[in-house]
Design a protein around this motif. Structure first.
Motif, mmCIF file in Angstrom:
data_model
loop_
_atom_site.group_PDB
_atom_site.id
_atom_site.type_symbol
_atom_site.label_atom_id
_atom_site.label_comp_id
_atom_site.label_asym_id
_atom_site.label_seq_id
_atom_site.Cartn_x
_atom_site.Cartn_y
_atom_site.Cartn_z
ATOM 1 N N LEU A 56 72.362 31.503 41.848
ATOM 2 C CA LEU A 56 72.185 30.396 42.359
ATOM 3 C C LEU A 56 72.829 29.307 41.625
ATOM 4 O O LEU A 56 72.910 29.196 40.485
ATOM 5 C CB LEU A 56 70.781 30.127 42.289
ATOM 6 N N ALA A 57 73.807 28.463 42.137
ATOM 7 C CA ALA A 57 74.700 27.740 41.711
ATOM 8 C C ALA A 57 73.585 26.608 41.153
ATOM 9 O O ALA A 57 72.674 26.158 41.856
ATOM 10 C CB ALA A 57 75.867 27.087 42.749
ATOM 11 N N ALA A 58 73.942 25.903 40.209
ATOM 12 C CA ALA A 58 73.114 24.741 39.548
ATOM 13 C C ALA A 58 73.514 23.626 40.365
ATOM 14 O O ALA A 58 74.655 23.037 40.449
ATOM 15 C CB ALA A 58 73.215 24.489 38.165
ATOM 16 N N THR A 59 72.354 22.844 40.864
ATOM 17 C CA THR A 59 72.478 21.473 41.651
ATOM 18 C C THR A 59 72.404 20.307 40.608
ATOM 19 O O THR A 59 71.243 20.105 39.984
ATOM 20 C CB THR A 59 71.947 21.426 42.987
ATOM 21 N N ARG A 60 73.254 19.596 40.341
ATOM 22 C CA ARG A 60 73.204 18.578 39.370
ATOM 23 C C ARG A 60 73.505 17.247 39.634
ATOM 24 O O ARG A 60 74.210 17.014 40.776
ATOM 25 C CB ARG A 60 74.125 18.818 38.219
ATOM 26 N N GLN A 114 81.728 23.318 30.406
ATOM 27 C CA GLN A 114 81.290 22.115 31.119
ATOM 28 C C GLN A 114 80.281 22.483 32.226
ATOM 29 O O GLN A 114 79.620 21.493 32.730
ATOM 30 C CB GLN A 114 82.389 21.263 31.690
ATOM 31 N N CYS A 115 80.382 23.953 32.651
ATOM 32 C CA CYS A 115 79.481 24.104 33.639
ATOM 33 C C CYS A 115 78.263 25.165 33.322
ATOM 34 O O CYS A 115 78.597 25.893 32.504
ATOM 35 C CB CYS A 115 80.331 25.024 34.776
ATOM 36 N N GLU A 116 77.019 25.240 33.945
ATOM 37 C CA GLU A 116 76.072 26.053 33.854
ATOM 38 C C GLU A 116 76.579 27.449 34.545
ATOM 39 O O GLU A 116 75.971 28.594 33.975
ATOM 40 C CB GLU A 116 74.797 25.476 34.386
ATOM 41 N N CYS A 123 84.208 26.623 38.391
ATOM 42 C CA CYS A 123 82.817 26.215 38.171
ATOM 43 C C CYS A 123 82.060 26.260 39.531
ATOM 44 O O CYS A 123 82.539 25.688 40.386
ATOM 45 C CB CYS A 123 82.939 24.797 37.566
ATOM 46 N N ASP A 124 80.725 26.887 39.319
ATOM 47 C CA ASP A 124 80.093 27.243 40.660
ATOM 48 C C ASP A 124 78.868 25.990 40.731
ATOM 49 O O ASP A 124 78.203 25.911 41.588
ATOM 50 C CB ASP A 124 79.527 28.541 40.475
ATOM 51 N N ASP A 125 79.047 25.120 39.567
ATOM 52 C CA ASP A 125 77.967 23.941 39.720
ATOM 53 C C ASP A 125 78.261 23.247 40.941
ATOM 54 O O ASP A 125 79.274 23.041 41.489
ATOM 55 C CB ASP A 125 77.838 23.339 38.471
ATOM 56 N N VAL A 126 77.357 22.723 41.662
ATOM 57 C CA VAL A 126 77.018 21.747 42.613
ATOM 58 C C VAL A 126 76.733 20.303 42.105
ATOM 59 O O VAL A 126 75.814 20.031 41.649
ATOM 60 C CB VAL A 126 76.157 22.307 43.938
#
Length: 192
Positions: A46-50, A87-89, A106-109
């Motif tokens: 699951l991509a992290a939503t920030r 820089q990304c989770e 980077c898969d973060d959102v």
């Protein structure tokens, strides 16, 4: 009496449903195709939503199709593994890459109104350091084209076309697009 029978029948259906869910279906799972939603606890990712941008700048920004207010963004710039993990989770391999490893995306959102600026310095706008006649979409960030007619295109321009003009010398227009602000005007605006 009616209330107890209704409560008993509701309880019966509830227990029957729970029992069926606990035992699974009687069909063989190897022959049946199901649409199962995978949770992160089931081994899915699951991509992290920030609410804070994980990237300082992004050239390949993508607005996700999910309709939220504010919108959700993902930066698809390819990064070295060390930079991505700093820089990304969550980092992933770019789609269509036959071998995993380098570079990563980077898969973060990011969930917010402003996805940030482009990484290209202002000297790397495809049409040069300024533009008088910029045409931009109303998206965030905008996608811009510069319609300035110039004597020669900038070195960064990939699609330089000669245009018909009333001038005695040939003029050119850079047909490249740029994601982000178009830069300052070449000619200062005159105010009365």
């Amino acid at each position: 009496m009616k209330n107890t029978m209704a409560a008993a029948s509701i309880m019966f259906f509830l227990l029957a449903g729970l029992a069926a869910a606990a035992h699974g279906s009687t069909e063989d799972d190897t022959t049946t195709t199901t649409n199962t939603i995978r949770l992160p606890s089931d081994g899915g990712t699951l991509a992290a939503t920030r609410r804070t941008r994980p990237w300082k700048c992004c050239d390949n920004i993508e607005q996700l199709p999910v309709r939220t207010n504010p919108p959700q963004w993902r930066c698809n710039d390819e990064l070295e593994p060390g930079q991505c993990f700093r820089q990304c989770e969550a980092c992933r391999d770019p789609p269509g890459r036959p071998f995993p490893g380098r570079p990563l995306i980077c898969d973060d959102v990011f969930w917010g109104d402003d996805p940030g600026t482009s990484c290209a310095p202002s000297s790397e706008w495809p049409w040069g350091p300024c533009c008088d006649f910029a045409i931009c979409t109303k998206s965030i960030p905008p996608i811009c084209h510069c319609s300035d007619e110039v004597e020669s295109c900038a070195a960064a321009c990939g699609q330089c076309e000669m245009v018909d003009s009333w001038s005695w010398r040939p003029l050119f227009v850079c047909r490249d697009s740029f994601t982000g602000e178009p830069g300052p005007r070449c000619t200062p605006e005159m105010h009365n």
